[in-house]
Write a protein that holds these residues in place. Structure first.
Motif, PDB file in Angstrom:
ATOM      1  N   GLN A   1       1.049  -1.024  -0.178  1.00  0.00           N
ATOM      2  CA  GLN A   1      -0.224  -0.123  -0.052  1.00  0.00           C
ATOM      3  C   GLN A   1       0.577   1.483  -0.048  1.00  0.00           C
ATOM      4  O   GLN A   1       2.162   1.888   0.422  1.00  0.00           O
ATOM      5  CB  GLN A   1      -0.892   0.058   1.150  1.00  0.00           C
TER       6      GLN A   1
ATOM      7  N   VAL B   1       1.533   9.078  -2.785  1.00  0.00           N
ATOM      8  CA  VAL B   1      -0.106   9.116  -3.810  1.00  0.00           C
ATOM      9  C   VAL B   1       0.058  10.213  -4.038  1.00  0.00           C
ATOM     10  O   VAL B   1      -0.003  11.023  -6.125  1.00  0.00           O
ATOM     11  CB  VAL B   1      -1.124   8.493  -3.404  1.00  0.00           C
ATOM     12  N   LEU B   2       0.435  11.669  -3.379  1.00  0.00           N
ATOM     13  CA  LEU B   2       0.349  13.177  -3.667  1.00  0.00           C
ATOM     14  C   LEU B   2       1.367  13.891  -4.090  1.00  0.00           C
ATOM     15  O   LEU B   2       0.662  14.372  -5.526  1.00  0.00           O
ATOM     16  CB  LEU B   2       0.951  13.406  -2.077  1.00  0.00           C
TER      17      LEU B   2
ATOM     18  N   ALA C   1      -5.947  13.165  -5.622  1.00  0.00           N
ATOM     19  CA  ALA C   1      -5.241  13.896  -4.624  1.00  0.00           C
ATOM     20  C   ALA C   1      -6.108  13.771  -2.872  1.00  0.00           C
ATOM     21  O   ALA C   1      -5.451  14.016  -1.677  1.00  0.00           O
ATOM     22  CB  ALA C   1      -4.359  15.255  -4.716  1.00  0.00           C
TER      23      ALA C   1
ATOM     24  N   SER D   1       1.833   5.195   0.371  1.00  0.00           N
ATOM     25  CA  SER D   1       1.867   5.936   1.251  1.00  0.00           C
ATOM     26  C   SER D   1       0.719   7.120   0.956  1.00  0.00           C
ATOM     27  O   SER D   1       0.816   6.923   0.012  1.00  0.00           O
ATOM     28  CB  SER D   1       2.878   6.337   2.271  1.00  0.00           C
ATOM     29  N   ASP D   2       0.391   7.794   1.320  1.00  0.00           N
ATOM     30  CA  ASP D   2      -0.577   8.781   1.419  1.00  0.00           C
ATOM     31  C   ASP D   2       0.480   9.867   0.562  1.00  0.00           C
ATOM     32  O   ASP D   2       0.280  10.892  -0.550  1.00  0.00           O
ATOM     33  CB  ASP D   2      -1.205   9.696   2.415  1.00  0.00           C
ATOM     34  N   THR D   3       1.674  10.813   1.334  1.00  0.00           N
ATOM     35  CA  THR D   3       2.648  10.995   0.485  1.00  0.00           C
ATOM     36  C   THR D   3       2.860  10.763  -0.610  1.00  0.00           C
ATOM     37  O   THR D   3       3.493  11.629  -1.475  1.00  0.00           O
ATOM     38  CB  THR D   3       3.755  10.967   1.566  1.00  0.00           C
TER      39      THR D   3
ATOM     40  N   GLU E   1      -8.444  12.277  -2.242  1.00  0.00           N
ATOM     41  CA  GLU E   1      -9.087  11.172  -1.136  1.00  0.00           C
ATOM     42  C   GLU E   1      -8.003  11.276  -0.568  1.00  0.00           C
ATOM     43  O   GLU E   1      -7.891  10.303   0.677  1.00  0.00           O
ATOM     44  CB  GLU E   1      -8.895   9.486  -2.075  1.00  0.00           C
ATOM     45  N   PHE E   2      -6.323  11.449  -0.578  1.00  0.00           N
ATOM     46  CA  PHE E   2      -5.586  11.016   0.450  1.00  0.00           C
ATOM     47  C   PHE E   2      -4.753  12.551   1.007  1.00  0.00           C
ATOM     48  O   PHE E   2      -3.491  12.067   1.695  1.00  0.00           O
ATOM     49  CB  PHE E   2      -4.369  10.776   0.129  1.00  0.00           C
ATOM     50  N   SER E   3      -6.071  12.946   1.225  1.00  0.00           N
ATOM     51  CA  SER E   3      -5.395  14.564   1.658  1.00  0.00           C
ATOM     52  C   SER E   3      -6.253  15.687   2.593  1.00  0.00           C
ATOM     53  O   SER E   3      -7.632  15.223   2.020  1.00  0.00           O
ATOM     54  CB  SER E   3      -5.230  15.771   1.205  1.00  0.00           C
TER      55      SER E   3
ATOM     56  N   TRP F   1      -6.933  21.286  -4.007  1.00  0.00           N
ATOM     57  CA  TRP F   1      -5.403  20.780  -4.591  1.00  0.00           C
ATOM     58  C   TRP F   1      -4.798  21.678  -6.554  1.00  0.00           C
ATOM     59  O   TRP F   1      -4.155  22.305  -6.593  1.00  0.00           O
ATOM     60  CB  TRP F   1      -5.305  19.725  -5.104  1.00  0.00           C
TER      61      TRP F   1
END
Length: 278
Positions: free
Chosen positions: A80, A86-87, A217, A82-84, A219-221, A228
């Protein structure tokens, strides 16, 4: 035989080239005339996603563009992400395109002959094609519906890469230095304006809940998609403005000629043979 020196690009010449290229893009960007530039911009955008995915440890499956000017980058992550991560990948497309455009504007001003910039662009596109563009792809129904891609876009992207490389190599080795400068500056301006223009559209889509990189973006922040898009728009505008400012603030004369040599000091007795002491 000594090579003839080539003057640096003057501020006036650079401004004229940027304004003309920018005006053409704003007037003709929605027409078929600008489709080759649109395809190049999309290729750079998708390649930025791919580079970012590789940086965070992802596995890039393919990069494609389609005849409508859209594009798609498929990548996954071992586990999976990380959110970072994906961003970072989501942000790389639009922001990276604006930054590359800004660097090219700077390069067009600094690289007097323009040949290095054209060859570097051709080599970069060749690397993108060899690394990430397959002959056949299967974008899947969701991606196909969102981007307009289909199974034939791999072959289409190979064709786009080959034509772009041929055009850039032709620009690099044709004899007119001015034409090379004009071409590189036009490409740089197009990348900047297209990135900013696309971000303006993404901001509009995001405000209406449309699917885009900004939606991914979001979805992960904690930020919404339109936030964004707004942040990327400001960063893109800042990068383009900084690149143009840096190019215009270089130490060049106003007419492109070299600066005059230093005059001898009036009180230097060695400046004039008649004033030398015996």
């Amino acid at each position: 035989m000594r090579r003839k020196a080539v003057a640096a690009v003057s501020r006036r010449e650079l401004l004229v080239m940027v304004v003309v290229a920018g005006g053409l893009w704003m007037v003709l960007s929605a027409t078929w005339v600008m489709l080759p530039f649109r395809l190049l911009v999309t290729l750079v955008h998708e390649a930025n996603h791919a580079v970012a995915a590789e940086i965070v440890g992802g596995d890039v499956h393919y990069v494609i563009v389609n005849e409508h000017g859209g594009g798609l980058t498929a990548w996954d992550y071992d586990g999976q992400p990380s959110d970072t991560a994906v961003l970072f990948v989501a942000s790389a497309g639009y922001v990276g395109t604006a930054v590359i455009g800004a660097l090219l504007i700077e390069g067009a001003a600094r690289l007097r002959r323009g040949r290095v910039a054209a060859i570097a662009l051709a080599a970069t596109i060749a690397a993108i094609g060899l690394a990430w563009v397959p002959w056949r792809v299967d974008p899947g129904p969701f991606a196909a519906a969102g981007t307009g891609s289909d199974s034939g876009d791999g072959r289409f992207t190979v064709l786009v890469c080959c034509l772009a490389i041929a055009a850039l190599v032709g620009i690099a080795f044709q004899p007119s230095v001015r034409l090379r400068r004009l071409s590189i500056t036009a490409l740089a301006t197009t990348l900047c304006l297209a990135a900013v223009d696309d971000l303006r559209e993404v901001l509009d889509w995001s405000s209406r809940g449309g699917h885009s990189d900004a939606a991914i973006a979001a979805e992960f922040s904690p930020l919404s998609s339109w936030m964004w898009a707004g942040v990327w728009l400001l960063v893109g505008l800042g990068a383009c403005a900084l690149g143009l400012w840096s190019a215009l603030s270089g130490d060049r004369s106003t007419d492109g000629s070299s600066a005059p040599s230093e005059l001898p000091l009036l009180n230097d007795p060695s400046a004039d043979p008649k004033t030398r002491m015996p």
